[in-house]
Design a protein around this motif. Structure first.
Motif, PDB file in Angstrom:
ATOM      1  N   MET A   1       1.026  -1.193   0.091  1.00 22.65           N
ATOM      2  CA  MET A   1       0.058  -0.059  -0.044  1.00 22.65           C
ATOM      3  C   MET A   1       0.899   1.159  -0.252  1.00 22.65           C
ATOM      4  O   MET A   1       0.565   2.248  -0.790  1.00 22.65           O
ATOM      5  N   LEU A   2       2.145   1.316   0.719  1.00 21.78           N
ATOM      6  CA  LEU A   2       2.842   2.497   0.909  1.00 21.78           C
ATOM      7  C   LEU A   2       3.660   2.690  -0.331  1.00 21.78           C
ATOM      8  O   LEU A   2       3.868   3.763  -0.665  1.00 21.78           O
ATOM      9  N   ASN A   3       3.721   1.586  -1.082  1.00 28.29           N
ATOM     10  CA  ASN A   3       4.545   1.948  -2.233  1.00 28.29           C
ATOM     11  C   ASN A   3       3.713   2.108  -3.512  1.00 28.29           C
ATOM     12  O   ASN A   3       4.087   1.982  -4.824  1.00 28.29           O
ATOM     13  N   TYR A   4       2.465   2.140  -3.207  1.00 33.56           N
ATOM     14  CA  TYR A   4       1.590   2.352  -4.348  1.00 33.56           C
ATOM     15  C   TYR A   4       1.663   3.577  -5.069  1.00 33.56           C
ATOM     16  O   TYR A   4       1.713   4.822  -4.392  1.00 33.56           O
ATOM     17  N   GLN A   5       1.739   3.482  -6.518  1.00 32.38           N
ATOM     18  CA  GLN A   5       1.909   4.781  -7.175  1.00 32.38           C
ATOM     19  C   GLN A   5       0.608   5.212  -7.880  1.00 32.38           C
ATOM     20  O   GLN A   5      -0.162   4.510  -8.548  1.00 32.38           O
ATOM     21  N   PHE A   6       0.139   6.590  -7.374  1.00 35.52           N
ATOM     22  CA  PHE A   6      -1.191   6.986  -7.787  1.00 35.52           C
ATOM     23  C   PHE A   6      -0.819   7.354  -8.958  1.00 35.52           C
ATOM     24  O   PHE A   6       0.174   8.176  -9.382  1.00 35.52           O
ATOM     25  N   ASP A   7      -1.911   7.105 -10.001  1.00 33.10           N
ATOM     26  CA  ASP A   7      -2.060   7.614 -11.156  1.00 33.10           C
ATOM     27  C   ASP A   7      -3.339   7.984 -11.676  1.00 33.10           C
ATOM     28  O   ASP A   7      -3.979   7.305 -12.178  1.00 33.10           O
ATOM     29  N   TRP A   8      -3.652   9.178 -11.337  1.00 29.54           N
ATOM     30  CA  TRP A   8      -4.940   9.783 -11.769  1.00 29.54           C
ATOM     31  C   TRP A   8      -5.673  10.031 -12.964  1.00 29.54           C
ATOM     32  O   TRP A   8      -6.485   9.843 -13.228  1.00 29.54           O
ATOM     33  N   SER A   9      -4.311  10.215 -13.923  1.00 29.21           N
ATOM     34  CA  SER A   9      -4.728  10.139 -15.290  1.00 29.21           C
ATOM     35  C   SER A   9      -5.169   9.160 -15.781  1.00 29.21           C
ATOM     36  O   SER A   9      -5.871   9.214 -17.159  1.00 29.21           O
ATOM     37  N   THR A  10      -4.992   7.955 -15.388  1.00 29.43           N
ATOM     38  CA  THR A  10      -5.732   6.773 -15.745  1.00 29.43           C
ATOM     39  C   THR A  10      -7.347   7.034 -16.052  1.00 29.43           C
ATOM     40  O   THR A  10      -7.958   6.788 -16.823  1.00 29.43           O
ATOM     41  N   VAL A  11      -7.944   7.723 -14.909  1.00 31.28           N
ATOM     42  CA  VAL A  11      -9.001   7.610 -14.746  1.00 31.28           C
ATOM     43  C   VAL A  11      -9.747   9.169 -15.136  1.00 31.28           C
ATOM     44  O   VAL A  11     -11.213   9.073 -15.306  1.00 31.28           O
ATOM     45  N   THR A  12      -8.843  10.274 -15.446  1.00 32.97           N
ATOM     46  CA  THR A  12      -9.299  11.296 -15.573  1.00 32.97           C
ATOM     47  C   THR A  12      -9.221  11.622 -17.439  1.00 32.97           C
ATOM     48  O   THR A  12      -9.765  12.850 -17.724  1.00 32.97           O
ATOM     49  N   SER A  13      -8.777  11.028 -18.029  1.00 30.74           N
ATOM     50  CA  SER A  13      -8.639  11.032 -19.443  1.00 30.74           C
ATOM     51  C   SER A  13      -8.611   9.700 -19.960  1.00 30.74           C
ATOM     52  O   SER A  13      -8.376   8.664 -19.759  1.00 30.74           O
ATOM     53  N   GLY A  14      -8.617   9.680 -21.430  1.00 29.55           N
ATOM     54  CA  GLY A  14      -8.463   8.707 -22.465  1.00 29.55           C
ATOM     55  C   GLY A  14      -9.566   7.702 -22.172  1.00 29.55           C
ATOM     56  O   GLY A  14     -10.754   8.006 -21.950  1.00 29.55           O
ATOM     57  N   LYS A  15      -9.129   6.595 -22.604  1.00 24.56           N
ATOM     58  CA  LYS A  15     -10.156   5.418 -22.983  1.00 24.56           C
ATOM     59  C   LYS A  15     -10.835   5.094 -21.526  1.00 24.56           C
ATOM     60  O   LYS A  15     -11.739   4.765 -21.750  1.00 24.56           O
ATOM     61  N   TYR A  16     -10.110   4.911 -20.417  1.00 23.21           N
ATOM     62  CA  TYR A  16     -10.731   4.410 -19.272  1.00 23.21           C
ATOM     63  C   TYR A  16     -11.470   5.542 -18.696  1.00 23.21           C
ATOM     64  O   TYR A  16     -12.590   5.121 -18.210  1.00 23.21           O
ATOM     65  N   PHE A  17     -11.301   6.871 -18.991  1.00 22.59           N
ATOM     66  CA  PHE A  17     -12.327   7.792 -18.543  1.00 22.59           C
ATOM     67  C   PHE A  17     -13.378   7.571 -19.263  1.00 22.59           C
ATOM     68  O   PHE A  17     -14.529   7.883 -18.893  1.00 22.59           O
ATOM     69  N   MET A 183     -23.596  -2.709 -18.399  1.00 21.99           N
ATOM     70  CA  MET A 183     -22.253  -2.039 -18.415  1.00 21.99           C
ATOM     71  C   MET A 183     -22.426  -0.773 -17.686  1.00 21.99           C
ATOM     72  O   MET A 183     -22.236   0.441 -18.276  1.00 21.99           O
ATOM     73  N   GLU A 184     -23.148  -0.526 -16.367  1.00 19.75           N
ATOM     74  CA  GLU A 184     -23.201   0.615 -15.754  1.00 19.75           C
ATOM     75  C   GLU A 184     -21.879   1.035 -14.785  1.00 19.75           C
ATOM     76  O   GLU A 184     -20.791   0.311 -15.008  1.00 19.75           O
ATOM     77  N   LEU A 185     -22.006   2.093 -13.939  1.00 24.45           N
ATOM     78  CA  LEU A 185     -20.791   2.497 -13.529  1.00 24.45           C
ATOM     79  C   LEU A 185     -19.897   1.451 -12.874  1.00 24.45           C
ATOM     80  O   LEU A 185     -18.629   1.550 -12.912  1.00 24.45           O
ATOM     81  N   THR A 186     -20.430   0.818 -11.911  1.00 29.10           N
ATOM     82  CA  THR A 186     -19.888  -0.133 -11.319  1.00 29.10           C
ATOM     83  C   THR A 186     -18.836  -1.309 -12.051  1.00 29.10           C
ATOM     84  O   THR A 186     -17.713  -1.514 -11.541  1.00 29.10           O
ATOM     85  N   TYR A 187     -19.646  -1.671 -12.983  1.00 29.55           N
ATOM     86  CA  TYR A 187     -19.054  -2.617 -13.887  1.00 29.55           C
ATOM     87  C   TYR A 187     -17.929  -1.976 -14.574  1.00 29.55           C
ATOM     88  O   TYR A 187     -16.867  -2.644 -14.720  1.00 29.55           O
ATOM     89  N   GLN A 188     -18.137  -0.679 -15.056  1.00 28.45           N
ATOM     90  CA  GLN A 188     -16.944   0.052 -15.590  1.00 28.45           C
ATOM     91  C   GLN A 188     -15.781   0.210 -14.796  1.00 28.45           C
ATOM     92  O   GLN A 188     -14.475   0.159 -15.350  1.00 28.45           O
ATOM     93  N   ALA A 189     -16.081   0.578 -13.491  1.00 22.57           N
ATOM     94  CA  ALA A 189     -15.022   0.861 -12.576  1.00 22.57           C
ATOM     95  C   ALA A 189     -14.315  -0.650 -12.308  1.00 22.57           C
ATOM     96  O   ALA A 189     -12.871  -0.662 -12.289  1.00 22.57           O
ATOM     97  N   ARG A 190     -14.724  -1.595 -12.495  1.00 26.07           N
ATOM     98  CA  ARG A 190     -14.437  -3.114 -12.229  1.00 26.07           C
ATOM     99  C   ARG A 190     -13.618  -3.347 -13.391  1.00 26.07           C
ATOM    100  O   ARG A 190     -12.514  -3.727 -13.303  1.00 26.07           O
ATOM    101  N   GLN A 191     -14.118  -3.049 -14.540  1.00 22.18           N
ATOM    102  CA  GLN A 191     -13.263  -3.234 -15.588  1.00 22.18           C
ATOM    103  C   GLN A 191     -12.143  -2.626 -15.800  1.00 22.18           C
ATOM    104  O   GLN A 191     -10.956  -2.838 -16.234  1.00 22.18           O
ATOM    105  N   VAL A 192     -12.254  -1.343 -15.630  1.00 17.61           N
ATOM    106  CA  VAL A 192     -10.845  -0.342 -15.486  1.00 17.61           C
ATOM    107  C   VAL A 192      -9.722  -0.991 -14.813  1.00 17.61           C
ATOM    108  O   VAL A 192      -8.591  -0.980 -14.800  1.00 17.61           O
ATOM    109  N   GLU A 193     -10.420  -1.480 -13.389  1.00 17.71           N
ATOM    110  CA  GLU A 193      -9.494  -2.067 -12.458  1.00 17.71           C
ATOM    111  C   GLU A 193      -8.773  -3.279 -13.018  1.00 17.71           C
ATOM    112  O   GLU A 193      -7.445  -3.499 -12.878  1.00 17.71           O
ATOM    113  N   SER A 194      -9.754  -4.145 -13.563  1.00 17.12           N
ATOM    114  CA  SER A 194      -8.942  -5.212 -14.345  1.00 17.12           C
ATOM    115  C   SER A 194      -7.931  -5.199 -15.470  1.00 17.12           C
ATOM    116  O   SER A 194      -7.214  -5.705 -15.475  1.00 17.12           O
TER     117      SER A 194
END
Lengths: 235, 232
Positions: A1-17, A183-194
Motif C-alpha cells: 500500500m505504501l509503495n502504491y503509485q497513484f496515477d489519476w490520469s488513468t481515470v481522468t482522461s483517455g479510454k478509461y475515462f 455495463m453501468e458505473l460499477t461494472y466499468q470501474a471493475r473493468q478499469v481496475e482489471s
C-alpha cells in the motif's frame, strides 16, 4: 500500500475515462427509466392496496410484502435467468431481440422499487384527513375520481421527498445490474481496475460520482422541504 | 420440456441450500446467510451507536468528520463498499478471508444507517430529561449514558429489527466475492444443473421471503407493543 503509485490520469482522461463516463450514462438511463415505470406501477399498487375490494387489496398486499422481503439480487437473477418459463413466447422473443440484460435489470429494479414507492404513496394518502374523501364522495365523485382529483394531488406533494429518496436508492441499487453484465458505473470501474490494476483510482472515481449524485439529490430534498412543505430542520 | 415446475432439483439439493457442505465442510447456504447477517448486525449496532453519538457531539471537530463519514457511506452503493473492502483490507492487513471482507463491508455500511436510527431515537426523548439529569449533578455524557440512551434504545428496537431484515437481504451481495451464502449456492446449482433457473431462483426468493417476513412481522409486533406501553 505504501509503495502504491497513484496515477489519476488513468481515470481522468483517455479510454478509461470514456469507459467510466459511459458507465455513468448507463447508470442514469437505468435509474431514470426504472423510476418512471416504478412510479406508475407503485401508484397502481398503492391504489389497489387502499381499495374497498378485499381480493384486490389482498393481491396488492401480497405483492408488497413479497417484493420488499426478497433481495434485489435474487429478483434480478430471476428475471434474467428464470423468467422465460413464466412469460409468454411473444414477450420472450421481444426481450431477446432487445438488450436483454438491460431489460431484465429495468424489470427487476422497477418491480422492486414499485413496492417501496407504493408504501410511500400510501402513507402520504393516509396522512390526508379521511373527511376529505367523505366530502368528495358526498359531492358526487366516484372513489377513483376522488382519489384522482382530491386525495392524490395533495398526497403527492407530501410524497415527493420519499419518492426522490427512492430514486436515490434506485441509482445505488442499479449497481447490482453489473452481475448480469449491464455495463453501468460499477461494472466499468471493475473493468478499469482489471485492465489497469488501478483499483484505487477507478473505485474513487465511481464513488465520487455516486456520492455527488446523492449529495445533489439530498440537497434538493432539503430545499423542497423548506420552501414547499415549510418543514424546517431543528438546529 | 418436462413438468412446469421441477421439484426434484430443489429436493435433491435441499441440505446444500440450507447449510452448504456443513458439517463435512464450511457452512454455506442459508446458514451462512444468517451467520453473516447476525455477526454484521451485532457489530453494526455498536458501530451505529458510536457513529450516532459522535454525529451529535457538542464538539465540531468530532461532529463534522462523523457526519461526513455517514454521508459518504450512505451515498455509496453497498456493492461499491464491498469492492473497496475487497481491495483495501488485503492491502492493509495482508490476506483476509472473503467472508470477513463481507462482514466488514456490511458492518461499515449498516453502521451508517444504524447511526441515523440512534440519532432519531435519542431525539425522541424529551430534552427535559437531559436537563433534569444535568441539574441533579450528572455530567452530559452521564446523562446520555444512564438516562437518555436506555430509554431511547428501547424505542429503537423495531427499527433495528428492520435493519436486520435489510442485512439479510444485503448478504446476497456476498455472492460477488465468492462467499457461498444462499444466493451463491443458488447460482452454483443453477450452473451445475443448467435446466432449472426458474425453480431455483423462485425457491431461493421464497426462503428469503419466509425469513425476512418473519422478522418484519416481529418488528411490527414490537412497534405495536411499544406504542401500547407508551399509551398507558
Amino acid at each position: 500500500m505504501l509503495n502504491y503509485q497513484f496515477d489519476w490520469s488513468t481515470v481522468t482522461s483517455g479510454k478509461y475515462f470514456e469507459w467510466l463516463a459511459s458507465g455513468v450514462k448507463v447508470t442514469l438511463q437505468l435509474s431514470a427509466l426504472s423510476i418512471v415505470l416504478a412510479f406508475i406501477l407503485g401508484l397502481l399498487i398503492a391504489v389497489m392496496r387502499m381499495s374497498n375490494n378485499r381480493p384486490v387489496r389482498w393481491i396488492a398486499h401480497a405483492y408488497l410484502e413479497f417484493f420488499r422481503n426478497t433481495p434485489l439480487l435474487v429478483q434480478i437473477f430471476f428475471w434474467y435467468f428464470g423468467s422465460y418459463k413464466i412469460l409468454p413466447t411473444a414477450v420472450n422473443d421481444w426481450l431477446n431481440s432487445t438488450n436483454f440484460e438491460f431489460a431484465a435489470a429495468v424489470i427487476a429494479l422497477t418491480i422492486y422499487t414499485s413496492a417501496f414507492i407504493a408504501e410511500d404513496i400510501r402513507s402520504g394518502v393516509l396522512s390526508i384527513p379521511k373527511e376529505q374523501m367523505e366530502a368528495a364522495r358526498s359531492a358526487g365523485f366516484s372513489y377513483l375520481r376522488s382519489m384522482q382529483y382530491i386525495i392524490l394531488p395533495q398526497a403527492v406533494r407530501l410524497t415527493v421527498p420519499p419518492l426522490v429518496n427512492q430514486f436515490l436508492n434506485l441509482a445505488k441499487n442499479s449497481s447490482l445490474a453489473m452481475t448480469i453484465g449491464v455495463m453501468e458505473l460499477t461494472y466499468q470501474a471493475r473493468q478499469v481496475e482489471s485492465y489497469t490494476f488501478k483499483g484505487f483510482e477507478a473505485f474513487t472515481a465511481a464513488t465520487v460520482v455516486y456520492v455527488a449524485i446523492s449529495l445533489v439529490i439530498t440537497a434538493l430534498v432539503n430545499i423542497y422541504n423548506e420552501k414547499v412543505l415549510n418543514i424546517h430542520k431543528a438546529a | 420440456m418436462d413438468q412446469f415446475f421441477n421439484v426434484s432439483v430443489i429436493a435433491d439439493n435441499f441440505t446444500y441450500f440450507m447449510i452448504g457442505r456443513f458439517p463435512n465442510g464450511p457452512l454455506g447456504g442459508l446458514g451462512l446467510t444468517l451467520y453473516l447477517a447476525s455477526v454484521s448486525c451485532v457489530l453494526s449496532f455498536f458501530g451505529g451507536l458510536i457513529l450516532g453519538l459522535l454525529s451529535i457531539s457538542r464538539f465540531p471537530a468530532v461532529r463534522y468528520p462523523a457526519v461526513a463519514f455517514i454521508n459518504l457511506v450512505r451515498g455509496m452503493p453497498l456493492l461499491m463498499v464491498i469492492f473497496w473492502m475487497y481491495f483495501l483490507l488485503p492491502a492493509l492487513f495482508g490476506k483476509v478471508a472473503e467472508s470477513q471482507t463481507v462482514i466488514m463491508a456490511l458492518t461499515l455500511f449498516t453502521s451508517a444507517y444504524m447511526s441515523r436510527i440512534v440519532v432519531a431515537g435519542i431525539e425522541g426523548i424529551p430534552k427535559g430529561q437531559t436537563e433534569a439529569a444535568i441539574s441533579t449533578g450528572l455530567k452530559p455524557w452521564q446523562a446520555m449514558l444512564y438516562i437518555v440512551l436506555p430509554q431511547g434504545l428501547r424505542n429503537m428496537i423495531p427499527s433495528f429489527v428492520n435493519q436486520f431484515v435489510s442485512l439479510i437481504k444485503d448478504t446476497s451481495l456476498a455472492f460477488i466475492v465468492g462467499v457461498s451464502e444462499l444466493t451463491h449456492v443458488g447460482t452454483q446449482i443453477n450452473n451445475r444443473t443448467m435446466a432449472y433457473p426458474t425453480e431455483i431462483f423462485v425457491f431461493i426468493a421464497l426462503i428469503y421471503f419466509i425469513v425476512c417476513y418473519a422478522f418484519t412481522s416481529l418488528s411490527r409486533w414490537l412497534e405495536q407493543r411499544l406504542a401500547w406501553r407508551k399509551a398507558i
